[in-house]
Design a protein around this motif. Structure first.
Motif, PDB file in Angstrom:
ATOM      1  N   ILE A   2     -14.018   6.069   4.879  1.00 56.92           N
ATOM      2  CA  ILE A   2     -13.525   4.664   3.930  1.00 56.92           C
ATOM      3  C   ILE A   2     -13.542   3.462   5.035  1.00 56.92           C
ATOM      4  O   ILE A   2     -13.428   3.448   6.122  1.00 56.92           O
ATOM      5  CB  ILE A   2     -12.142   5.250   3.282  1.00 56.92           C
ATOM      6  N   CYS A  49      -1.644  -0.586   7.025  1.00 59.35           N
ATOM      7  CA  CYS A  49      -2.274  -1.824   6.634  1.00 59.35           C
ATOM      8  C   CYS A  49      -2.913  -2.350   8.190  1.00 59.35           C
ATOM      9  O   CYS A  49      -2.312  -2.247   8.905  1.00 59.35           O
ATOM     10  CB  CYS A  49      -1.345  -2.934   6.200  1.00 59.35           C
ATOM     11  N   ASP A  52      -6.942  -4.628   5.063  1.00 54.86           N
ATOM     12  CA  ASP A  52      -6.639  -3.678   4.064  1.00 54.86           C
ATOM     13  C   ASP A  52      -5.379  -2.789   4.194  1.00 54.86           C
ATOM     14  O   ASP A  52      -5.385  -2.446   5.353  1.00 54.86           O
ATOM     15  CB  ASP A  52      -7.971  -2.955   3.608  1.00 54.86           C
ATOM     16  N   CYS A  53      -5.090  -2.303   3.004  1.00 56.86           N
ATOM     17  CA  CYS A  53      -3.850  -1.352   3.163  1.00 56.86           C
ATOM     18  C   CYS A  53      -4.284  -0.125   2.313  1.00 56.86           C
ATOM     19  O   CYS A  53      -5.128  -0.310   1.306  1.00 56.86           O
ATOM     20  CB  CYS A  53      -2.619  -1.880   2.392  1.00 56.86           C
ATOM     21  N   HIS A  54      -3.732   1.131   3.102  1.00 58.45           N
ATOM     22  CA  HIS A  54      -4.096   2.377   2.336  1.00 58.45           C
ATOM     23  C   HIS A  54      -2.860   3.396   2.196  1.00 58.45           C
ATOM     24  O   HIS A  54      -2.090   3.071   3.328  1.00 58.45           O
ATOM     25  CB  HIS A  54      -5.267   3.153   3.219  1.00 58.45           C
ATOM     26  N   TYR A  56      -1.116   6.989   2.576  1.00 52.84           N
ATOM     27  CA  TYR A  56      -1.969   8.086   3.196  1.00 52.84           C
ATOM     28  C   TYR A  56      -0.958   9.151   3.357  1.00 52.84           C
ATOM     29  O   TYR A  56       0.498   8.986   3.116  1.00 52.84           O
ATOM     30  CB  TYR A  56      -2.328   7.646   4.673  1.00 52.84           C
ATOM     31  N   VAL A  96      -6.328   9.584   2.207  1.00 50.26           N
ATOM     32  CA  VAL A  96      -6.041   8.279   1.894  1.00 50.26           C
ATOM     33  C   VAL A  96      -6.400   7.887   0.561  1.00 50.26           C
ATOM     34  O   VAL A  96      -7.388   8.519  -0.029  1.00 50.26           O
ATOM     35  CB  VAL A  96      -6.635   7.572   3.129  1.00 50.26           C
ATOM     36  N   MET A  97      -5.699   6.962   0.180  1.00 45.26           N
ATOM     37  CA  MET A  97      -6.415   6.045  -1.078  1.00 45.26           C
ATOM     38  C   MET A  97      -6.114   4.643  -0.879  1.00 45.26           C
ATOM     39  O   MET A  97      -5.056   4.273  -0.048  1.00 45.26           O
ATOM     40  CB  MET A  97      -5.611   6.635  -2.342  1.00 45.26           C
ATOM     41  N   ASP A  98      -6.680   3.777  -1.382  1.00 45.68           N
ATOM     42  CA  ASP A  98      -6.559   2.436  -1.245  1.00 45.68           C
ATOM     43  C   ASP A  98      -4.966   2.080  -1.901  1.00 45.68           C
ATOM     44  O   ASP A  98      -4.345   2.978  -2.684  1.00 45.68           O
ATOM     45  CB  ASP A  98      -7.385   1.483  -2.056  1.00 45.68           C
ATOM     46  N   GLU A  99      -4.630   1.073  -1.365  1.00 44.72           N
ATOM     47  CA  GLU A  99      -3.140   0.498  -1.892  1.00 44.72           C
ATOM     48  C   GLU A  99      -3.122   0.517  -3.529  1.00 44.72           C
ATOM     49  O   GLU A  99      -4.325  -0.031  -4.088  1.00 44.72           O
ATOM     50  CB  GLU A  99      -2.891  -0.871  -1.496  1.00 44.72           C
TER      51      GLU A  99
END
Length: 170
Positions: A2, A49, A52-54, A56, A96-99
């Motif tokens: 990612i 972050c 970009d922020c994730h 997790y 993980v995934m996006d914010e």
């Protein structure tokens, strides 16, 4: 892998502890900010972050890199179904995934979060994380992310190329 997965390769030891907020801590440096908590088995969950922020989780269980896993996130009031992707980190694999603003709003002012991961064999892994202090720690990590510059990419002109053994530049 990612976008931003390189953030996870920064050793936690290189981070500065910026604050302790309830059950959460905030760490950061000039490359990243990190708000996290752990459950009773020392499983980490949080927000990391860079530019970009994730969101997790470090489940201490193997996962298949780049594979997506269905995850159920539950507070006492709400449930959210999401997909998290396995990515490599320096120590253990992470999901993980996006914010997700909807998720961050869902956990605000809640006591705990139950995370249920459905594994490839159908087995469920469950973790419960405390949320006291999460709203402030996550808010500060998000604010700090605005001051983190994206990594520089430097193009090297061909006339500066260094030959490798057995390779010709022509």
């Amino acid at each position: 892998m990612i976008a931003g997965a390189a953030l996870f390769s920064t050793p936690a030891g290189a981070q500065n502890l910026l604050g302790d907020f309830g059950d959460w801590i905030l760490m950061g440096d000039d490359t990243m900010s990190l708000a996290l908590t752990t459950d009773s088995d020392n499983i980490a969950f949080g927000l990391v972050c860079g530019p970009d922020c994730h969101i997790y989780i470090e489940p201490h269980e193997p996962c298949i890199e780049a594979r997506s896993y269905p995850v159920t996130l539950e507070t006492g009031a709400d449930t959210l179904m999401v997909t998290m992707t396995c990515t490599a980190s320096q120590s253990e694999p992470l999901l993980v995934m996006d914010e997700d603003k909807k998720f961050l709003a869902m956990i605000a002012k809640q006591e705990s979060l139950l995370v249920t991961i459905t594994r490839e064999d159908g087995r469920l892994s469950q973790f419960r994380f405390p949320l006291a202090g999460s709203e402030l720690a996550i808010g500060l990590a998000l604010a700090a992310s605005h001051y983190i510059a994206p990594p520089l990419t430097v193009a090297v002109p061909d006339h500066f190329a260094v030959p490798r053994p057995g390779k010709s530049l022509n």
